[in-house]
Motif scaffolding. Structure first.
Motif, short mmCIF file in Angstrom:
data_model
loop_
_atom_site.label_atom_id
_atom_site.label_comp_id
_atom_site.label_asym_id
_atom_site.label_seq_id
_atom_site.Cartn_x
_atom_site.Cartn_y
_atom_site.Cartn_z
N THR A 146 0.80 -1.22 0.00
CA THR A 146 0.00 0.00 0.00
C THR A 146 0.83 1.27 0.00
OG1 THR A 146 -0.16 -0.01 2.41
CG2 THR A 146 -1.92 -1.13 1.18
N GLY A 147 2.15 1.14 0.01
CA GLY A 147 2.99 2.34 0.04
C GLY A 147 4.43 2.00 -0.29
N GLN A 148 5.27 2.98 -0.12
CA GLN A 148 6.68 2.79 -0.40
C GLN A 148 7.50 3.37 0.74
OE1 GLN A 148 7.45 4.80 -4.04
NE2 GLN A 148 6.84 6.78 -3.28
N LEU A 149 8.77 3.04 0.76
CA LEU A 149 9.67 3.52 1.80
C LEU A 149 10.18 4.92 1.46
CD1 LEU A 149 11.87 0.35 2.39
CD2 LEU A 149 9.96 1.16 3.77
N PRO A 150 10.55 5.68 2.49
CA PRO A 150 11.22 6.94 2.20
C PRO A 150 12.60 6.65 1.59
CG PRO A 150 11.33 6.46 4.54
CD PRO A 150 10.45 5.42 3.92
N ILE A 151 13.21 7.65 1.03
CA ILE A 151 14.53 7.49 0.41
C ILE A 151 15.58 7.69 1.49
CG2 ILE A 151 16.11 8.39 -1.34
CD1 ILE A 151 13.38 9.42 -2.71
N THR A 152 16.39 6.67 1.73
CA THR A 152 17.44 6.74 2.74
C THR A 152 18.73 7.22 2.10
OG1 THR A 152 16.42 4.94 3.99
CG2 THR A 152 18.72 5.46 4.50
N VAL A 153 19.33 8.24 2.70
CA VAL A 153 20.60 8.79 2.22
C VAL A 153 21.67 8.52 3.28
CG1 VAL A 153 19.49 10.52 0.77
CG2 VAL A 153 20.10 11.08 3.13
N THR A 154 22.92 8.70 2.92
CA THR A 154 24.01 8.28 3.81
C THR A 154 24.51 9.34 4.78
OG1 THR A 154 25.63 8.83 2.13
CG2 THR A 154 24.83 6.56 2.17
N SER A 155 24.25 10.62 4.51
CA SER A 155 24.79 11.66 5.38
C SER A 155 23.82 12.84 5.50
CB SER A 155 26.12 12.17 4.83
OG SER A 155 25.90 12.94 3.66
N PRO A 156 23.95 13.61 6.57
CA PRO A 156 23.11 14.80 6.71
C PRO A 156 23.30 15.78 5.54
CG PRO A 156 24.07 14.26 8.83
CD PRO A 156 24.73 13.36 7.80
N HIS A 157 24.53 15.93 5.05
CA HIS A 157 24.77 16.83 3.92
C HIS A 157 24.01 16.35 2.68
CE1 HIS A 157 26.78 19.74 1.39
NE2 HIS A 157 27.02 18.76 0.53
N GLU A 158 24.07 15.05 2.41
CA GLU A 158 23.35 14.51 1.25
C GLU A 158 21.85 14.69 1.42
OE1 GLU A 158 22.63 10.46 -1.38
OE2 GLU A 158 23.91 10.34 0.40
N LEU A 159 21.35 14.53 2.63
CA LEU A 159 19.92 14.71 2.87
C LEU A 159 19.50 16.14 2.52
CD1 LEU A 159 17.92 13.31 5.82
CD2 LEU A 159 17.44 15.56 4.95
N VAL A 160 20.23 17.11 3.00
CA VAL A 160 19.91 18.51 2.70
C VAL A 160 20.03 18.78 1.21
CG1 VAL A 160 20.62 20.92 3.07
CG2 VAL A 160 20.53 19.33 5.01
N ARG A 161 21.08 18.27 0.59
CA ARG A 161 21.28 18.46 -0.86
C ARG A 161 20.11 17.87 -1.65
NH1 ARG A 161 23.00 15.59 -4.74
NH2 ARG A 161 23.75 13.86 -3.47
N ARG A 162 19.67 16.69 -1.27
CA ARG A 162 18.57 16.03 -2.00
C ARG A 162 17.25 16.77 -1.78
NH1 ARG A 162 19.50 10.45 -3.32
NH2 ARG A 162 17.49 10.58 -4.35
#
Length: 123
Positions: A81-97
């Motif tokens: 019924t849904g999908q997972l969030p996108i997991t990134v490797t670092s806080p910097h990558e999270l902000v960039r994405r």
């Protein structure tokens, strides 16, 4: 590196939401709300479950334990019924994405400097 004592919910700059209740923030992060009020798809970015920022954000801002959030995501995935969030490797990558993905939602340890994101107050 900024302290993890001041976690913030961040979104792509074009998201037109300035604040959410704690329950609304939970629903977005749990992937229960697939669209922003303007109809744009929500794309959730998170750090790995064991990352200190992820654990602190989930506990202190959402009022949950990380395993509770993981159970919700796994149930959505395994039930189809849904999908997972996108997991990134670092806080910097999270902000960039979050910065580069329209409709994106994530979190940071402090307001990101040098990135055009919307800060969302959780009340």
């Amino acid at each position: 590196m900024a302290s993890v004592d001041a976690q913030v919910l961040i979104a792509h700059a074009a998201v037109e939401v300035d604040h959410l209740t704690q329950n609304e923030a939970r629903r977005y992060l749990m992937m229960h709300v697939p669209r922003w009020p303007d109809g744009r798809a929500v794309h959730v970015f998170v750090l790995p479950d064991e990352h200190v920022l992820h654990r602190r954000f989930v506990t202190e801002v959402l009022g949950l334990y990380p395993y509770q959030l993981r159970r919700v995501w796994d149930r959505l995935l395994f039930s189809g019924t849904g999908q997972l969030p996108i997991t990134v490797t670092s806080p910097h990558e999270l902000v960039r994405r979050v910065t580069s993905t329209p409709g994106a939602l994530g979190y940071a340890d402090a307001p990101p400097v040098g990135f055009d994101v919307r800060l969302i107050e959780v009340r």
